[in-house]
Design a protein around this motif. Sequence first.
Motif, PDB file in Angstrom:
ATOM      1  N   ASP A  24       0.857  -1.161   0.071  1.00 15.43           N
ATOM      2  CA  ASP A  24      -0.028  -0.245  -0.101  1.00 15.43           C
ATOM      3  C   ASP A  24       0.980   1.548  -0.036  1.00 15.43           C
ATOM      4  O   ASP A  24       0.183   2.439  -0.660  1.00 15.43           O
ATOM      5  N   GLU A  25       2.139   1.151   0.531  1.00 16.12           N
ATOM      6  CA  GLU A  25       2.831   1.898   0.980  1.00 16.12           C
ATOM      7  C   GLU A  25       3.755   2.902  -0.405  1.00 16.12           C
ATOM      8  O   GLU A  25       3.974   4.007  -1.133  1.00 16.12           O
ATOM      9  N   PHE A  26       4.838   2.103  -1.662  1.00 19.20           N
ATOM     10  CA  PHE A  26       4.698   2.225  -2.862  1.00 19.20           C
ATOM     11  C   PHE A  26       4.286   0.705  -3.819  1.00 19.20           C
ATOM     12  O   PHE A  26       3.572  -0.182  -3.244  1.00 19.20           O
ATOM     13  N   ASN A  27       4.673   1.121  -4.799  1.00 17.90           N
ATOM     14  CA  ASN A  27       4.483   0.091  -6.440  1.00 17.90           C
ATOM     15  C   ASN A  27       5.749  -1.081  -6.257  1.00 17.90           C
ATOM     16  O   ASN A  27       6.599  -0.169  -6.500  1.00 17.90           O
ATOM     17  N   ILE A  28       5.582  -2.521  -5.839  1.00 17.06           N
ATOM     18  CA  ILE A  28       6.571  -2.979  -6.114  1.00 17.06           C
ATOM     19  C   ILE A  28       7.494  -3.174  -7.607  1.00 17.06           C
ATOM     20  O   ILE A  28       8.520  -3.692  -7.960  1.00 17.06           O
ATOM     21  N   TYR A  29       6.195  -3.096  -8.379  1.00 20.26           N
ATOM     22  CA  TYR A  29       6.100  -3.444  -9.451  1.00 20.26           C
ATOM     23  C   TYR A  29       6.790  -2.408 -10.139  1.00 20.26           C
ATOM     24  O   TYR A  29       6.664  -1.732 -12.226  1.00 20.26           O
ATOM     25  N   ALA A  30       7.160  -1.093  -9.751  1.00 22.58           N
ATOM     26  CA  ALA A  30       7.341   0.144 -10.497  1.00 22.58           C
ATOM     27  C   ALA A  30       8.545   0.212 -11.416  1.00 22.58           C
ATOM     28  O   ALA A  30       8.213   1.040 -13.057  1.00 22.58           O
ATOM     29  N   ASN A  31       9.129  -0.389 -11.352  1.00 23.35           N
ATOM     30  CA  ASN A  31      10.989  -0.306 -12.020  1.00 23.35           C
ATOM     31  C   ASN A  31      10.801  -1.402 -12.831  1.00 23.35           C
ATOM     32  O   ASN A  31      11.747  -1.834 -13.305  1.00 23.35           O
ATOM     33  N   CYS A  62       8.152  -3.273   3.644  1.00 23.75           N
ATOM     34  CA  CYS A  62       6.367  -2.599   3.437  1.00 23.75           C
ATOM     35  C   CYS A  62       5.666  -3.020   4.824  1.00 23.75           C
ATOM     36  O   CYS A  62       5.778  -4.908   5.267  1.00 23.75           O
ATOM     37  N   GLU A  63       4.816  -2.287   5.037  1.00 23.06           N
ATOM     38  CA  GLU A  63       4.180  -2.125   6.254  1.00 23.06           C
ATOM     39  C   GLU A  63       3.190  -2.914   6.302  1.00 23.06           C
ATOM     40  O   GLU A  63       2.504  -3.858   7.213  1.00 23.06           O
ATOM     41  N   LEU A  64       2.108  -2.562   5.613  1.00 22.62           N
ATOM     42  CA  LEU A  64       0.924  -2.964   4.722  1.00 22.62           C
ATOM     43  C   LEU A  64       0.688  -3.682   3.593  1.00 22.62           C
ATOM     44  O   LEU A  64       0.564  -2.739   2.427  1.00 22.62           O
ATOM     45  N   ILE A  65       0.837  -4.545   3.325  1.00 21.51           N
ATOM     46  CA  ILE A  65       0.742  -5.457   2.324  1.00 21.51           C
ATOM     47  C   ILE A  65      -0.705  -6.170   1.790  1.00 21.51           C
ATOM     48  O   ILE A  65      -1.811  -6.112   2.715  1.00 21.51           O
ATOM     49  N   ARG A  66      -1.012  -5.761   0.502  1.00 21.73           N
ATOM     50  CA  ARG A  66      -1.904  -5.923  -0.616  1.00 21.73           C
ATOM     51  C   ARG A  66      -2.830  -7.105  -1.676  1.00 21.73           C
ATOM     52  O   ARG A  66      -0.989  -7.294  -1.994  1.00 21.73           O
ATOM     53  N   VAL A  67      -3.546  -7.476  -0.112  1.00 22.60           N
ATOM     54  CA  VAL A  67      -3.626  -8.777  -1.512  1.00 22.60           C
ATOM     55  C   VAL A  67      -4.288  -8.717  -2.324  1.00 22.60           C
ATOM     56  O   VAL A  67      -5.069  -8.393  -2.477  1.00 22.60           O
TER      57      VAL A  67
END
Length: 470
Positions: free
Chosen positions: A43-50, A68-73
């Motif tokens: 939720d805090e950043f896009n891990i697929y951005a790069n 990441c502190e809040l993982i989005r499933v």
Amino acid sequence: MIARLEINRLHWLLFVLWQIALVFCTQQIFPVFYNYSPRLDCDEFNIYANSSECSLSKKDVCKALEKCELIRVDSDPPFHSAVEEFKLFCDRDAYYATVVSTVQFLGVLFGTIIYGHLGDYFGRRMVSIFGVSLGILCGVASGFAPSWPWLAAIRFIVGSSIACVLVVFYTFICELIRPNQRVFLRAFFNWGYARLIFTLICFICNHWRSAAIVTALVVSPVPLVAILLLPESPKWLISNGKEKEARSACRKLQYFAGDETLFNEDLNQQSSGHRVHTMKDLLTDRTIAKRTVVLCVLWFSTSLSAFGSDLNSGNLAGNFYANQFVSAAVTAFAKIFVFILDEKLPTFDRRKLYYYPQILVIVCYAAIMFLLAFVKEDDCDEDYWANWAGWKVQSLPKSTIGMGTCSLLARCGALLAPQMAYLSSISRWAPYGVVVAIGCFSLVIAIFFLPDTKGVDLGDMEKKDKEPIN
């Protein structure tokens, strides 16, 4: 061809029962569904951005999620799995999902040993009824498992019941049909159709708990029909000196089949000539010992490759269910094609039946390995050519593997299969590399040591080549 097989209503019933029982056996690939890993993000950043999503292995995703502190499933995955419910996403937790499927295959190995002996001692019918009924109960119970350790424990029992079907119930069916109908049975009532049904159930249920319950209950006609209609195998009764019971069983089967000549040859056999063979007999002479080693190597490698690639099929790019349906359909129809080829071409011997498909397996999986390892993936679109090619290529060799499922060594190979699927979390091409290496090894063994057995009486072959060990 059908007329030559002399199929009556008893045989049709047995064929259908076997197909239903195979649906239960396809629970061996249930890990494809209950171990399905949904898409993860932060939720805090896009891990697929790069980088593109398909270029990241599961290990890469998990490493990125460490910050990441809040993982989005993914809230709408194609299948709601046990991995999603128990949050077995990364690191040691991810390996726990592999443990569940490994324990299930361990149950199949355990059941192969135990139920095989029970079937010989207590009879095919009663052991089949007990094993399948226990499997149904535990299959339903697994749908209510409160945690992954409970799921693993219950799936162990389900695995042992799968072995009961593959070892005891299959023997029961084969002893009640004509010898020339067995190839027909394996060709037209096969694993591929069972997998289509199993995949359809998972598609409709869309959740691992309801799928576990339904796939267990769908097999309930097997013990019910066995209790109400089928007597014990006359062959087993005769071999154990129970001639009176054997005659009674034959009369019941003849009445149901509408054929008074059925099993008359079995009744004329004498139980005094029956001898129980053990594994020690496989080592009594050099020829049998060498062939045993060759077949064990082939069955082990075949089973490891088959189930390893099956369990990894959930990690393929493209539509999740399309992959499963196509794989099952190709398996089903290819078995029919091989049967017709074997019937129509006398020169197509048993060795060629192994060589050519095995070469196809090696070429196809080597192609998948190349696509995943060296071709840069620009996106995860299902229409991207590399994803499409990998999916199509994997569907080609599916019909050629998994032939040694009733072997103890095949069970050992299947026991290692979940570890192959786990390799894909580290490198997507690694499982296919293992299949290629194992396939090359088994092909070399087959070329140099595998004899042809088409149209050959195996008993006569054993007498001719017998070479005692000094």
